[in-house]
Motif scaffolding. Structure first.
Motif, PDB file in Angstrom:
ATOM      1  N   PHE A  36       1.987   7.241  -8.478  1.00 41.03           N
ATOM      2  CA  PHE A  36       2.450   7.817  -7.359  1.00 41.03           C
ATOM      3  C   PHE A  36       2.007   9.275  -7.530  1.00 41.03           C
ATOM      4  O   PHE A  36       1.868  10.012  -8.442  1.00 41.03           O
ATOM      5  CB  PHE A  36       3.963   7.895  -7.612  1.00 41.03           C
ATOM      6  CG  PHE A  36       4.769   6.696  -7.273  1.00 41.03           C
ATOM      7  CD1 PHE A  36       5.807   6.887  -6.239  1.00 41.03           C
ATOM      8  CD2 PHE A  36       4.389   5.461  -7.602  1.00 41.03           C
ATOM      9  CE1 PHE A  36       6.591   5.612  -5.691  1.00 41.03           C
ATOM     10  CE2 PHE A  36       5.127   4.260  -7.299  1.00 41.03           C
ATOM     11  CZ  PHE A  36       6.163   4.303  -6.350  1.00 41.03           C
ATOM     12  N   HIS A  37       2.045   9.978  -6.440  1.00 41.92           N
ATOM     13  CA  HIS A  37       1.474  11.343  -6.144  1.00 41.92           C
ATOM     14  C   HIS A  37       2.381  12.365  -6.670  1.00 41.92           C
ATOM     15  O   HIS A  37       2.022  13.365  -7.478  1.00 41.92           O
ATOM     16  CB  HIS A  37       0.857  11.495  -4.514  1.00 41.92           C
ATOM     17  CG  HIS A  37       0.472  12.847  -4.575  1.00 41.92           C
ATOM     18  ND1 HIS A  37      -0.675  13.467  -5.178  1.00 41.92           N
ATOM     19  CD2 HIS A  37       0.980  13.938  -4.199  1.00 41.92           C
ATOM     20  CE1 HIS A  37      -1.232  14.788  -4.838  1.00 41.92           C
ATOM     21  NE2 HIS A  37      -0.147  15.261  -4.089  1.00 41.92           N
ATOM     22  N   ASP A  38       3.753  12.275  -6.410  1.00 41.80           N
ATOM     23  CA  ASP A  38       4.637  13.178  -6.762  1.00 41.80           C
ATOM     24  C   ASP A  38       5.930  12.641  -6.967  1.00 41.80           C
ATOM     25  O   ASP A  38       6.252  11.317  -6.287  1.00 41.80           O
ATOM     26  CB  ASP A  38       4.511  14.520  -5.692  1.00 41.80           C
ATOM     27  CG  ASP A  38       4.594  14.084  -4.369  1.00 41.80           C
ATOM     28  OD1 ASP A  38       5.220  12.994  -4.099  1.00 41.80           O
ATOM     29  OD2 ASP A  38       3.960  14.789  -3.541  1.00 41.80           O
ATOM     30  N   ALA A  39       6.945  13.444  -7.650  1.00 41.01           N
ATOM     31  CA  ALA A  39       8.123  13.000  -7.705  1.00 41.01           C
ATOM     32  C   ALA A  39       9.080  14.188  -7.363  1.00 41.01           C
ATOM     33  O   ALA A  39       9.112  15.065  -8.069  1.00 41.01           O
ATOM     34  CB  ALA A  39       8.582  12.318  -8.976  1.00 41.01           C
ATOM     35  N   PHE A  40       9.962  14.105  -6.332  1.00 44.88           N
ATOM     36  CA  PHE A  40      10.819  15.253  -6.026  1.00 44.88           C
ATOM     37  C   PHE A  40      12.327  14.810  -6.569  1.00 44.88           C
ATOM     38  O   PHE A  40      12.733  13.740  -6.372  1.00 44.88           O
ATOM     39  CB  PHE A  40      11.019  15.218  -4.375  1.00 44.88           C
ATOM     40  CG  PHE A  40       9.773  15.839  -3.644  1.00 44.88           C
ATOM     41  CD1 PHE A  40       9.784  17.314  -3.496  1.00 44.88           C
ATOM     42  CD2 PHE A  40       8.756  15.191  -3.705  1.00 44.88           C
ATOM     43  CE1 PHE A  40       8.609  17.623  -3.031  1.00 44.88           C
ATOM     44  CE2 PHE A  40       7.337  15.738  -2.931  1.00 44.88           C
ATOM     45  CZ  PHE A  40       7.401  16.684  -2.829  1.00 44.88           C
ATOM     46  N   ILE A  41      12.939  15.807  -7.183  1.00 47.68           N
ATOM     47  CA  ILE A  41      14.421  15.467  -7.683  1.00 47.68           C
ATOM     48  C   ILE A  41      15.397  16.457  -7.311  1.00 47.68           C
ATOM     49  O   ILE A  41      15.171  17.506  -7.359  1.00 47.68           O
ATOM     50  CB  ILE A  41      14.254  15.552  -9.386  1.00 47.68           C
ATOM     51  CG1 ILE A  41      13.229  14.368  -9.725  1.00 47.68           C
ATOM     52  CG2 ILE A  41      15.561  15.277  -9.693  1.00 47.68           C
ATOM     53  CD1 ILE A  41      13.469  12.841  -9.650  1.00 47.68           C
TER      54      ILE A  41
END
Length: 367
Positions: A36-41
């Motif tokens: 996955f390219h990025d993870a937003f929380i």
């Protein structure tokens, strides 16, 4: 098309806080391993179901357990912290993560958070706009800063205490120059905020709980904002979140992704429907303004907003969704509670290893 991850993690009551936090961490570690390219929380202070109180603090626990995934606040609620704190802490995080940081920003939408902080009656959108201006100035300028912008409540200076020999009076700058990527979550149809994002080279992330026809209103506004500063908008900069569940078996996909009473997707949209009804924002789920409220049922919302099925079916649905809203650079997979960890993990695996490659193959064939 890239694949991203977003979680405002929404957990049912009855689980311990430590358990849900560890599950949320495991999802990001898995996303990293799958490319996955990025993870937003996301973050909320006063929500028992969405119980990550500070996204930057949470993400800091993942730096050592991940290798390539970019770690993004989703969002840092700028009305709730002084911009000096956001600028300094984000800069340190950028160095700790070796430049894998994305600053996701918003005013902070949860009214109970604002009440707890004593800012319920404040114009939080204005505080948000003022705060981001100051953060960017801090990263741009050298001490003593002398930041005193027109119609902005925040002033920043270290002129009185600056000691260059001692190294006192210096605010840290991020590793990424001139600044990390800044992403704004878009939750309203025809959002005017997207125009401002285009002007300032911030990147939009369209929320997963918006109908396709409302998602489609975001890109023209972003293009308009870019055009006002003489720049071309790149669809690669547009992220679109969707609620997706994939399984090899179609019956399992429909049960876990929609019909079963224990479905985390059913629970998620049940909570969202209650919140939007209470806030008077059911229009987010309507196809037209005069659509009666009683038509906005849970099953209607699930049918409209959840993409579920076998890898082949989900691939087709994503391609059809793209036809509706236009080209975008990243599909952001919405993370929910892991009622069944095996199914939840497998869905993420199938998205990364089967669905997105097939979507990209289809798009490449079209091109």
């Amino acid at each position: 098309m890239r694949l991203g991850y977003f979680a405002m993690p929404l957990h049912p009551l009855g689980r311990t806080w430590a358990e849900t936090l560890e599950e949320d961490r495991a999802a990001v570690v898995l996303a990293d391993s799958l490319g996955f390219h990025d993870a937003f929380i996301g973050e909320h202070l006063t929500d028992r179901h969405e119980n990550i109180t500070n996204s930057l603090l949470f993400l800091a626990t993942l730096i050592g357990d991940t290798r390539q995934i970019r770690l993004a606040t989703g969002t840092t609620n700028l009305s709730q912290q002084h911009p000096v704190l956001v600028a300094a802490n984000s800069a340190m995080f950028d160095h700790l993560s070796d430049g894998r940081f994305i600053l996701g920003i918003s005013p902070g939408a949860l009214a109970s958070d604002a009440e707890a902080l004593g800012i319920l009656d404040e114009d939080r959108n204005k505080i948000f706009a003022e705060a981001i201006d100051v953060i960017l100035k801090i990263w741009e300028l050298d001490p003593p800063y002398a930041i005193d912008l027109p119609d902005n409540r925040f002033t920043v200076s270290t002129a009185t205490t600056l000691d260059r020999e001692l190294g006192v009076g210096f605010l840290p700058k991020p590793l990424q120059q001139p600044r990390p990527e800044i992403v704004g979550t878009v939750v309203a149809p025809f959002s005017k905020g997207v125009i401002a994002m285009g002007r300032r080279d911030f990147h939009p992330l369209s929320a997963n709980f918006l109908l396709p026809q409302w998602v489609a209103t975001h890109w023209p506004n972003y293009v308009q904002g870019k055009e006002t500063v003489g720049e071309l908008a790149d669809p690669a900069d547009w992220r679109v979140a969707r609620t997706v569940f994939v399984a090899e078996d179609a019956a399992v996909a429909r049960a876990y992704g929609r019909d079963d009473e224990a479905s985390p997707y059913r629970f998620y949209y049940s909570q969202m429907l209650k919140k939007m009804r209470k806030l008077g924002r059911l229009e987010l789920f309507k196809t037209r303004r005069d659509q009666p409220d009683d038509e906005i049922t849970l099953d209607y919302v699930l049918d409209s907003l959840v993409i579920t099925g076998t890898p082949e079916s989900v691939t087709e649905q994503i391609l059809a969704f793209r036809e509706q809203v236009g080209a975008f650079g990243e599909l952001v997979y919405a993370g929910l509670d892991w009622v069944d960890p095996t199914l939840a993990r497998r869905s993420m695996e199938l998205m990364a290893q089967k669905v997105i490659p097939d979507v990209n193959a289809a798009l490449g064939a079209e091109a």
